[in-house]
Design a protein around this motif. Structure first.
Motif, PDB file in Angstrom:
ATOM      1  N   ASP A  63      -3.825  -2.402   4.467  1.00  0.00           N
ATOM      2  CA  ASP A  63      -3.042  -3.599   5.322  1.00  0.00           C
ATOM      3  C   ASP A  63      -1.729  -3.778   5.202  1.00  0.00           C
ATOM      4  O   ASP A  63      -0.828  -3.967   6.074  1.00  0.00           O
ATOM      5  CB  ASP A  63      -3.740  -4.865   4.808  1.00  0.00           C
ATOM      6  N   SER A  64      -1.219  -3.405   3.851  1.00  0.00           N
ATOM      7  CA  SER A  64       0.153  -3.455   3.426  1.00  0.00           C
ATOM      8  C   SER A  64       1.060  -2.377   3.977  1.00  0.00           C
ATOM      9  O   SER A  64       1.985  -2.744   4.677  1.00  0.00           O
ATOM     10  CB  SER A  64       0.132  -3.533   1.939  1.00  0.00           C
ATOM     11  N   ALA A  65       0.301  -1.201   4.169  1.00  0.00           N
ATOM     12  CA  ALA A  65       1.143  -0.219   4.648  1.00  0.00           C
ATOM     13  C   ALA A  65       1.364  -0.319   6.001  1.00  0.00           C
ATOM     14  O   ALA A  65       2.273   0.122   6.785  1.00  0.00           O
ATOM     15  CB  ALA A  65       0.235   1.309   4.430  1.00  0.00           C
ATOM     16  N   ARG A  77       3.002  12.776  13.193  1.00  0.00           N
ATOM     17  CA  ARG A  77       2.540  14.004  12.313  1.00  0.00           C
ATOM     18  C   ARG A  77       3.041  13.373  10.861  1.00  0.00           C
ATOM     19  O   ARG A  77       2.367  13.181  10.022  1.00  0.00           O
ATOM     20  CB  ARG A  77       2.705  15.067  12.613  1.00  0.00           C
ATOM     21  N   ARG A  78       4.474  12.932  10.962  1.00  0.00           N
ATOM     22  CA  ARG A  78       5.109  12.590   9.891  1.00  0.00           C
ATOM     23  C   ARG A  78       4.576  10.963   9.324  1.00  0.00           C
ATOM     24  O   ARG A  78       4.212  10.901   8.154  1.00  0.00           O
ATOM     25  CB  ARG A  78       6.698  12.356  10.255  1.00  0.00           C
ATOM     26  N   LEU A  87       1.210   7.928   5.381  1.00  0.00           N
ATOM     27  CA  LEU A  87      -0.026   7.168   5.216  1.00  0.00           C
ATOM     28  C   LEU A  87      -0.689   7.554   4.442  1.00  0.00           C
ATOM     29  O   LEU A  87      -1.200   7.081   3.132  1.00  0.00           O
ATOM     30  CB  LEU A  87      -0.507   6.624   6.390  1.00  0.00           C
ATOM     31  N   GLU A  88      -1.113   8.956   4.360  1.00  0.00           N
ATOM     32  CA  GLU A  88      -2.306   9.571   3.830  1.00  0.00           C
ATOM     33  C   GLU A  88      -1.703   9.622   2.196  1.00  0.00           C
ATOM     34  O   GLU A  88      -2.479   9.644   1.243  1.00  0.00           O
ATOM     35  CB  GLU A  88      -2.375  10.784   4.025  1.00  0.00           C
ATOM     36  N   GLY A  89      -0.438  10.198   2.027  1.00  0.00           N
ATOM     37  CA  GLY A  89       0.283  10.080   0.647  1.00  0.00           C
ATOM     38  C   GLY A  89       0.131   8.800  -0.194  1.00  0.00           C
ATOM     39  O   GLY A  89       0.060   8.767  -1.240  1.00  0.00           O
ATOM     40  N   ARG A  90       0.605   7.814   0.791  1.00  0.00           N
ATOM     41  CA  ARG A  90       0.602   6.458   0.113  1.00  0.00           C
ATOM     42  C   ARG A  90      -0.715   5.804  -0.233  1.00  0.00           C
ATOM     43  O   ARG A  90      -0.726   5.121  -1.316  1.00  0.00           O
ATOM     44  CB  ARG A  90       1.514   5.357   0.908  1.00  0.00           C
ATOM     45  N   LEU A  91      -1.656   5.988   0.658  1.00  0.00           N
ATOM     46  CA  LEU A  91      -3.077   5.496   0.352  1.00  0.00           C
ATOM     47  C   LEU A  91      -3.836   6.191  -0.402  1.00  0.00           C
ATOM     48  O   LEU A  91      -4.406   5.629  -1.308  1.00  0.00           O
ATOM     49  CB  LEU A  91      -3.622   5.148   1.739  1.00  0.00           C
ATOM     50  N   ALA A  92      -3.860   7.524  -0.274  1.00  0.00           N
ATOM     51  CA  ALA A  92      -4.692   8.416  -1.145  1.00  0.00           C
ATOM     52  C   ALA A  92      -6.091   8.052  -1.374  1.00  0.00           C
ATOM     53  O   ALA A  92      -6.605   7.751  -2.648  1.00  0.00           O
ATOM     54  CB  ALA A  92      -4.088   8.656  -2.423  1.00  0.00           C
ATOM     55  N   VAL A  99      -6.755   9.021   8.263  1.00  0.00           N
ATOM     56  CA  VAL A  99      -5.863   8.870   9.100  1.00  0.00           C
ATOM     57  C   VAL A  99      -5.679  10.052  10.069  1.00  0.00           C
ATOM     58  O   VAL A  99      -5.613  11.182   9.680  1.00  0.00           O
ATOM     59  CB  VAL A  99      -4.440   8.828   8.129  1.00  0.00           C
ATOM     60  N   THR A 100      -5.677   9.569  11.459  1.00  0.00           N
ATOM     61  CA  THR A 100      -5.527  10.626  12.474  1.00  0.00           C
ATOM     62  C   THR A 100      -4.285  10.356  13.342  1.00  0.00           C
ATOM     63  O   THR A 100      -4.259   9.222  13.773  1.00  0.00           O
ATOM     64  CB  THR A 100      -6.843  10.610  13.136  1.00  0.00           C
TER      65      THR A 100
END
Length: 373
Positions: free
Chosen positions: A69-71, A222-223, A228-233, A239-240
């Protein structure tokens, strides 16, 4: 010898046309599959955003975490548009004593859904009633199954909701994830009131994101997805981006293309076998004519050339018939598939010259192989 071959063709026109039709069926399937699936692929590529209804989708089989939610809030602060969606399967029944519950695919949405594409309803604008939380939309299949019309009431979990409209078109629905039944729309705030969001419920919750306009939207999507994927892990989050969604669809279409291509090739081989058997019987019936030509001074090579020309004529005729038949079949398939996939599929007003040449070349190759056998 060419004049002789033409006379043989005119003399046996009906029989040779039948032999051509045997091969033309396989050539038509091969041409139609290539044209129809090519048009579908171009339509998917041109409207990939509408298939996802967003630039990004963040989804999970659980509630989205505070970190997610924060992201998402950071993206919204940067000018992105957000909307939430919940998807699940549930039993739907008309509000009648004799009603039979049936499985339905429920999508709970906010008023901003979809961020790209459209949800057309009858009457127009019926989707606005979902914001109040006391209405439902059903698609034509659900309406037919339950005998529903606008104003009727349906039971979903512990709620009884009026049908505010019939969904006429939902962009890209047929290209989306597998669905367990006809589509039903409700307001997102209605999910808890149905009593279906209890422990063990299989509800997929998603946040759809439309990024601010950019010169290269694919690269931006894509970026943002990678960031998002790197931040949330989070292993439970998916994430699509819409380019990735398009690639997934392309892989699925590739498998469909391979299936239809193999089917068409099998049909073509069966047609070639039928044509080979027919031509063999035809040539056996022409032995007396060939013997007479030899007696009149024609060499064996000249007689063989005349009948080889007849075989190639059969192949060329089969190729032309297959090209025209494939174009007609592809046109019919695309016209039928427009409503099914929810995309505008272009229909060519005439056969594609390149595809026609390829079909004729394949048919001629089959006929040449038969003539040399």
């Amino acid at each position: 010898m060419n004049r002789l071959a033409w006379r043989l063709v005119r003399r046996r026109w009906g029989r040779l046309l039948f032999l051509s039709a045997s091969l033309a069926v396989g050539a038509a399937f091969l041409s139609a599959g290539d044209a129809a699936l090519g048009a579908l692929g171009r339509a998917v590529a041109s409207r990939a955003r509408e298939l996802l209804a967003a630039d990004l989708e963040v989804s999970s089989a659980r509630d989205l975490t505070p970190a997610a939610d924060s992201a998402l809030a950071v993206l919204a602060a940067g000018g992105a548009r957000l909307t939430r969606v919940a998807s699940f399967s549930a039993m739907l029944a008309a509000d009648r004593k004799d009603a039979v519950p049936r499985l339905a695919s429920v999508k709970a949405v906010e008023p901003a859904y979809p961020l790209y594409g459209t949800v057309l309803t009858d009457p127009p604008g019926a989707a606005a009633a979902l914001a109040a939380g006391d209405a439902a939309l059903v698609d034509a299949d659900a309406a037919a199954q339950h005998g529903l019309k606008v104003g009727d009431r349906v039971r979903l979990g512990e709620l009884t909701l009026p049908v505010a409209g019939i969904v006429v078109k939902e962009s890209g629905r047929a290209m989306a994830r597998f669905q367990m039944g006809p589509r039903v729309f409700i307001g997102l705030q209605t999910v808890e009131r149905t009593g279906l969001a209890r422990f063990g419920a299989r509800i997929r919750r998603s946040a759809l994101v439309a990024l601010p306009p950019s010169a290269d939207p694919e690269r931006s999507a894509r970026r943002a997805a990678s960031a998002l994927e790197g931040r949330l892990a989070d292993p439970y989050l998916q994430v699509t981006s819409y380019p990735d969604s398009e690639e997934t669809t392309r892989r699925a279409m590739g498998r469909i293309t391979n299936y239809f291509t193999l089917t068409a090739l099998a049909t073509l081989l069966l047609g070639a076998g039928g044509m080979a058997a027919g031509l063999a019987a035809f040539l056996d019936g022409e032995l007396e004519t060939a013997a007479l030509l030899r007696c009149l001074g024609a060499s064996g090579a000249e007689v063989a050339k005349a009948y080889r020309t007849v075989c190639l004529f059969v192949g060329a005729q089969a190729g032309l018939l297959g090209a025209v038949g494939g174009w007609a079949l592809a046109t019919g398939l695309l016209s039928w598939a427009r409503g099914w996939v929810g995309l505008d599929l272009p229909v060519s007003p005439a056969p594609d010259p390149r595809a026609a040449l390829e079909t004729v070349a394949v048919a001629l190759a089959c006929a040449w192989a038969v003539s040399e056998a």
